[in-house]
Scaffold this motif. Structure first.
Motif, PDB file in Angstrom:
ATOM      1  N   GLY A 195      41.673 -10.470  34.958  1.00 43.57           N
ATOM      2  CA  GLY A 195      42.162 -11.842  34.886  1.00 43.57           C
ATOM      3  C   GLY A 195      43.344 -12.067  33.991  1.00 43.57           C
ATOM      4  N   SER A 196      43.738 -11.090  33.177  1.00 47.29           N
ATOM      5  CA  SER A 196      44.883 -11.288  32.281  1.00 47.29           C
ATOM      6  C   SER A 196      46.152 -11.460  33.117  1.00 47.29           C
ATOM      7  N   GLN A 197      47.107 -12.205  32.575  1.00 43.34           N
ATOM      8  CA  GLN A 197      48.261 -12.601  33.385  1.00 43.34           C
ATOM      9  C   GLN A 197      49.454 -12.937  32.497  1.00 43.34           C
ATOM     10  N   ARG A 198      50.648 -12.716  33.039  1.00 45.78           N
ATOM     11  CA  ARG A 198      51.882 -13.139  32.387  1.00 45.78           C
ATOM     12  C   ARG A 198      52.489 -14.325  33.116  1.00 45.78           C
ATOM     13  N   ILE A 199      53.032 -15.246  32.332  1.00 44.83           N
ATOM     14  CA  ILE A 199      53.747 -16.399  32.879  1.00 44.83           C
ATOM     15  C   ILE A 199      55.219 -16.237  32.503  1.00 44.83           C
ATOM     16  N   TYR A 200      56.094 -16.143  33.491  1.00 47.16           N
ATOM     17  CA  TYR A 200      57.512 -15.904  33.269  1.00 47.16           C
ATOM     18  C   TYR A 200      58.286 -17.219  33.394  1.00 47.16           C
ATOM     19  N   ARG A 201      58.613 -17.796  32.234  1.00 47.93           N
ATOM     20  CA  ARG A 201      59.336 -19.079  32.217  1.00 47.93           C
ATOM     21  C   ARG A 201      58.684 -20.092  33.141  1.00 47.93           C
ATOM     22  N   GLY A 202      57.375 -20.200  33.015  1.00 49.94           N
ATOM     23  CA  GLY A 202      56.623 -21.161  33.796  1.00 49.94           C
ATOM     24  C   GLY A 202      56.180 -20.669  35.154  1.00 49.94           C
ATOM     25  N   GLU A 203      56.631 -19.507  35.586  1.00 55.46           N
ATOM     26  CA  GLU A 203      56.260 -18.982  36.896  1.00 55.46           C
ATOM     27  C   GLU A 203      55.233 -17.864  36.716  1.00 55.46           C
ATOM     28  N   PRO A 204      54.025 -18.051  37.255  1.00 54.13           N
ATOM     29  CA  PRO A 204      52.975 -17.046  37.037  1.00 54.13           C
ATOM     30  C   PRO A 204      53.211 -15.760  37.816  1.00 54.13           C
ATOM     31  N   GLY A 205      53.005 -14.637  37.146  1.00 57.51           N
ATOM     32  CA  GLY A 205      52.970 -13.358  37.832  1.00 57.51           C
ATOM     33  C   GLY A 205      51.568 -13.098  38.337  1.00 57.51           C
ATOM     34  N   SER A 206      51.366 -11.992  39.021  1.00 52.45           N
ATOM     35  CA  SER A 206      50.029 -11.675  39.511  1.00 52.45           C
ATOM     36  C   SER A 206      49.120 -11.298  38.339  1.00 52.45           C
ATOM     37  N   TYR A 207      47.850 -11.672  38.436  1.00 54.89           N
ATOM     38  CA  TYR A 207      46.911 -11.359  37.353  1.00 54.89           C
ATOM     39  C   TYR A 207      46.306  -9.975  37.562  1.00 54.89           C
ATOM     40  N   HIS A 208      45.737  -9.425  36.495  1.00 55.12           N
ATOM     41  CA  HIS A 208      45.113  -8.097  36.560  1.00 55.12           C
ATOM     42  C   HIS A 208      43.818  -8.215  37.338  1.00 55.12           C
ATOM     43  N   SER A 209      43.703  -7.447  38.421  1.00 53.90           N
ATOM     44  CA  SER A 209      42.621  -7.639  39.387  1.00 53.90           C
ATOM     45  C   SER A 209      41.355  -6.853  39.068  1.00 53.90           C
ATOM     46  N   GLY A 210      41.364  -6.074  38.005  1.00 57.96           N
ATOM     47  CA  GLY A 210      40.178  -5.290  37.677  1.00 57.96           C
ATOM     48  C   GLY A 210      40.099  -5.041  36.183  1.00 57.96           C
ATOM     49  N   ILE A 211      39.376  -4.001  35.838  1.00 60.31           N
ATOM     50  CA  ILE A 211      39.253  -3.613  34.435  1.00 60.31           C
ATOM     51  C   ILE A 211      39.706  -2.165  34.312  1.00 60.31           C
ATOM     52  N   ASP A 212      40.503  -1.862  33.269  1.00 61.11           N
ATOM     53  CA  ASP A 212      41.010  -0.508  33.034  1.00 61.11           C
ATOM     54  C   ASP A 212      40.208   0.150  31.931  1.00 61.11           C
ATOM     55  N   ILE A 213      39.793   1.396  32.169  1.00 61.15           N
ATOM     56  CA  ILE A 213      39.020   2.158  31.195  1.00 61.15           C
ATOM     57  C   ILE A 213      39.772   3.445  30.894  1.00 61.15           C
ATOM     58  N   ALA A 214      40.173   3.617  29.640  1.00 55.17           N
ATOM     59  CA  ALA A 214      40.914   4.806  29.221  1.00 55.17           C
ATOM     60  C   ALA A 214      40.012   5.688  28.362  1.00 55.17           C
ATOM     61  N   THR A 215      40.086   7.003  28.578  1.00 53.33           N
ATOM     62  CA  THR A 215      39.248   7.935  27.823  1.00 53.33           C
ATOM     63  C   THR A 215      40.064   8.950  27.036  1.00 53.33           C
ATOM     64  N   GLY A 216      41.367   8.917  27.180  1.00 54.94           N
ATOM     65  CA  GLY A 216      42.202   9.822  26.408  1.00 54.94           C
ATOM     66  C   GLY A 216      42.769  10.985  27.185  1.00 54.94           C
ATOM     67  N   GLY A 217      42.281  11.235  28.398  1.00 51.97           N
ATOM     68  CA  GLY A 217      42.811  12.362  29.147  1.00 51.97           C
ATOM     69  C   GLY A 217      42.437  12.298  30.612  1.00 51.97           C
ATOM     70  N   SER A 218      43.214  12.983  31.421  1.00 51.99           N
ATOM     71  CA  SER A 218      42.945  13.040  32.847  1.00 51.99           C
ATOM     72  C   SER A 218      41.814  14.025  33.140  1.00 51.99           C
ATOM     73  N   GLY A 219      41.081  13.775  34.229  1.00 46.89           N
ATOM     74  CA  GLY A 219      40.040  14.696  34.652  1.00 46.89           C
ATOM     75  C   GLY A 219      38.640  14.337  34.227  1.00 46.89           C
ATOM     76  N   ASP A 220      38.473  13.265  33.456  1.00 42.34           N
ATOM     77  CA  ASP A 220      37.121  12.871  33.059  1.00 42.34           C
ATOM     78  C   ASP A 220      36.362  12.338  34.272  1.00 42.34           C
ATOM     79  N   PRO A 221      35.081  12.695  34.426  1.00 44.28           N
ATOM     80  CA  PRO A 221      34.314  12.267  35.599  1.00 44.28           C
ATOM     81  C   PRO A 221      33.886  10.807  35.497  1.00 44.28           C
ATOM     82  N   PHE A 222      33.699  10.174  36.653  1.00 43.95           N
ATOM     83  CA  PHE A 222      33.120   8.832  36.687  1.00 43.95           C
ATOM     84  C   PHE A 222      32.070   8.808  37.788  1.00 43.95           C
ATOM     85  N   VAL A 223      31.122   7.859  37.678  1.00 41.85           N
ATOM     86  CA  VAL A 223      29.971   7.825  38.577  1.00 41.85           C
ATOM     87  C   VAL A 223      29.882   6.474  39.273  1.00 41.85           C
TER      88      VAL A 223
END
Length: 312
Positions: A195-223
């Motif tokens: 849901g986070s979003q930027r407003i550019y001089r009153g004009e809304p950009g697209s909002y973040h459509s999900g949640i980002d999870i960072a673990t520090g490196g590529s290749g970590d498994p998810f379930v």
């Protein structure tokens, strides 16, 4: 039905269900049959015993529901006895044999919504819902929003990708994953919130459509956060999403996982909660390794953290 409310502190009975009335079950009254071995004084001696009263229905007389009644949230519930169809607003609900259903509220949902059940006799049962607003992370910047500069070549490449995503997210499998208590697909630092979003001089950009999870490196498994059916597992990276996996949890609910480095399942596979799905990466348009997890119910975008509770 056994419901699984969201495991967060601000749940249904306090913040998220403020102003919402949850109906209780109502059973019909019945006259019990005479006890075994007794007779009614006015009945002739040869009269047959009175038939036993018909069992009362376990279904409620009005809607029952539980969940996170807020923008980007959800409910699970049961429709009234005798319901032949039901909807939330204009969106039809999928009912199981017991009338259980799942429904959800878009990130920009209005403050009220209505559940409507149509009964076998044509009458309707209605239940108005209060959908609480969210305080989104809005950043206002004093620069103009860049106009889209997609080339014709990009649009040609993008069109079949969008078609594949649409087909995967509207597959409507018979999975019951929607009824489970969701878990995190992996643990890590939340680097981007829904849901986070930027407003550019009153004009809304697209909002973040999900949640980002960072673990520090590529290749970590998810379930798998819940059970479902694989409806898309790309063999080559998409232009924006990279390697993309979509799981249909049934009842119109699905999860998408973006920017992967490896996918461990195939289209048509049935997966169980906790099953390995793949490994995170930075494919597609990503600034670094992370898992982008987005959820949708039909066309409504949902906040995954309202399904799982806080990151452990």
């Amino acid at each position: 039905m056994s419901l699984n409310p969201v495991a967060i502190a601000s749940t249904v009975t306090c913040l998220l269900l403020a102003g919402c009335s949850v109906a209780t079950s109502a059973n019909e009254e019945s006259t019990p049959a005479p006890a075994a071995g007794t007779s009614q004084a006015s009945a002739p001696a040869t009269a047959e015993p009175a038939p036993a009263a018909a069992p009362t229905s376990a279904r409620p007389a009005s809607f029952e529901y539980d969940g996170a009644l807020t923008q980007g949230g959800w409910i699970r519930g049961q429709a009234p006895a005798g319901t032949v169809s039901a909807r939330l607003g204009e969106q039809d609900l999928l009912l199981d044999a017991e009338g259980n259903f799942f429904a959800a509220f878009d990130r920009d949902a209005e403050g009220t919504a209505e559940l409507v059940a149509t009964l076998a006799d044509g009458s309707e049962v209605r239940s108005e819902l209060s959908v609480s607003p969210r305080d989104w992370n809005i950043e206002r910047v004093n620069v103009a929003l860049r106009p889209s500069s997609s080339s014709e070549a990009f649009r040609r490449r993008r069109a079949p990708e969008l078609d594949a995503i649409w087909d995967a997210r509207t597959a409507n499998s018979d999975s019951l994953g929607w009824s489970e208590q969701f878990i995190w697909p992996l643990t890590g630092r939340i680097s981007g919130r829904f849901g986070s979003q930027r407003i550019y001089r009153g004009e809304p950009g697209s909002y973040h459509s999900g949640i980002d999870i960072a673990t520090g490196g590529s290749g970590d498994p998810f379930v798998a956060p819940a059970g479902g059916v694989v409806t898309l597992a790309t063999e080559t990276p998409f232009s924006l999403e990279g390697y993309l996996l979509i799981i249909d949890h049934g009842a119109g609910l699905n999860s998408a996982f973006l920017h992967l480095s490896d996918i461990a399942v195939e289209v048509g596979d049935r997966v169980e909660q906790g099953q390995l799905l793949g490994r995170i990466g930075s494919s597609g348009r990503a600034t670094g390794p992370h898992l982008h997890w987005s959820m949708k119910w039909h066309n409504s975008r949902l906040d995954p953290i309202l399904f799982t509770g806080p990151m452990p």
